[in-house]
Design a protein around this motif. Structure first.
Motif, PDB file in Angstrom:
ATOM      1  N   GLN A 172     -51.151 -18.171  -2.449  1.00 35.26           N
ATOM      2  CA  GLN A 172     -52.572 -18.013  -2.129  1.00 35.26           C
ATOM      3  C   GLN A 172     -53.165 -16.878  -2.955  1.00 35.26           C
ATOM      4  O   GLN A 172     -54.272 -16.983  -3.459  1.00 35.26           O
ATOM      5  N   GLY A 173     -52.421 -15.789  -3.085  1.00 27.96           N
ATOM      6  CA  GLY A 173     -52.894 -14.649  -3.862  1.00 27.96           C
ATOM      7  C   GLY A 173     -53.126 -15.008  -5.313  1.00 27.96           C
ATOM      8  O   GLY A 173     -54.080 -14.545  -5.932  1.00 27.96           O
ATOM      9  N   LEU A 200     -57.743 -12.674   1.658  1.00 29.73           N
ATOM     10  CA  LEU A 200     -56.652 -13.524   2.134  1.00 29.73           C
ATOM     11  C   LEU A 200     -56.782 -13.790   3.628  1.00 29.73           C
ATOM     12  O   LEU A 200     -56.582 -14.922   4.086  1.00 29.73           O
TER      13      LEU A 200
END
Length: 65
Positions: free
Chosen positions: A9-10, A30
């Motif tokens: 995701q990062g 996030l």
């Protein structure tokens, strides 16, 4: 694993144009993304919060000067 998922995701969040985000901003993005995907936060609620914060910031600036 969940750790790999977070790093994945990062990587999507930290596109080369956003490489100057602070660690706290990265963490906030996030979290917000996760909350939105899990329906813990509605997009319109986030929009209203941001509008309220921007309005408060503008009011604070006008009071100081």
């Amino acid at each position: 694993s969940s750790v790999e998922h977070v790093f994945s995701q990062g990587r999507h969040l930290l596109h080369f144009t956003r490489n100057r985000l602070s660690p706290s901003s990265t963490r906030a993005f996030l979290c917000l993304g996760s909350w939105l995907r899990c329906d813990l936060l509605a997009p319109e609620d986030l929009t209203n919060i941001m509008k309220s914060l921007n309005k408060r910031k503008r009011e604070d600036k006008s009071v100081r000067y």
